[in-house]
Design a protein around this motif. Structure first.
Motif, PDB file in Angstrom:
ATOM      1  N   UNK A 155       0.781  -1.258   0.023  1.00 20.75           N
ATOM      2  CA  UNK A 155       0.002  -0.112  -0.074  1.00 20.75           C
ATOM      3  C   UNK A 155       0.834   0.931  -0.035  1.00 20.75           C
ATOM      4  N   UNK A 156       2.074   1.338   0.800  1.00 22.10           N
ATOM      5  CA  UNK A 156       2.872   2.496   0.796  1.00 22.10           C
ATOM      6  C   UNK A 156       3.275   2.604  -0.635  1.00 22.10           C
ATOM      7  N   UNK A 157       3.764   1.565  -1.209  1.00 22.19           N
ATOM      8  CA  UNK A 157       4.422   1.581  -2.619  1.00 22.19           C
ATOM      9  C   UNK A 157       3.159   2.147  -3.711  1.00 22.19           C
ATOM     10  N   UNK A 158       2.243   1.767  -3.446  1.00 19.48           N
ATOM     11  CA  UNK A 158       0.808   2.109  -4.279  1.00 19.48           C
ATOM     12  C   UNK A 158       0.608   3.655  -4.032  1.00 19.48           C
ATOM     13  N   UNK A 159       0.534   4.001  -2.733  1.00 22.00           N
ATOM     14  CA  UNK A 159       0.431   5.431  -2.777  1.00 22.00           C
ATOM     15  C   UNK A 159       1.725   6.327  -3.190  1.00 22.00           C
ATOM     16  N   UNK A 160       2.854   6.027  -3.114  1.00 19.39           N
ATOM     17  CA  UNK A 160       3.998   6.876  -3.548  1.00 19.39           C
ATOM     18  C   UNK A 160       3.824   6.972  -5.063  1.00 19.39           C
TER      19      UNK A 160
END
Length: 84
Positions: free
Chosen positions: A59-64
């Protein structure tokens, strides 16, 4: 060979492929010479990868990624609406 027809050329290729002795590549010769003096250490079949640090959640990678895309869209929109 410019004077050969296809049948003769095919024969030459088969003859070369069926040769008993094939010379190793330059890389194979280089590694054989290097390993003769300094053999490589044995490695397990699946060596443990070196520790690279904690992984981020997906999720963090997707948000970035989505944040970067939104920033580019806003920057391009600002560039198009700016009066000259």
């Amino acid at each position: 060979m410019p004077g050969q027809d296809d049948a003769e050329r095919e024969f030459d290729l088969r003859w070369a492929d069926d040769a008993e002795h094939k010379e190793p590549s330059a890389r194979a010769r280089m590694l054989a010479a290097r390993w003769k003096e300094n053999p490589p250490r044995p490695q397990p079949f699946r060596a443990d990868p070196e520790f690279v640090g904690p992984r981020r959640s997906s999720w963090v990678s997707t948000v970035i990624v989505l944040g970067c895309v939104a920033a580019v869209i806003l920057l391009l929109g600002y560039a198009n609406f700016r009066p000259y």
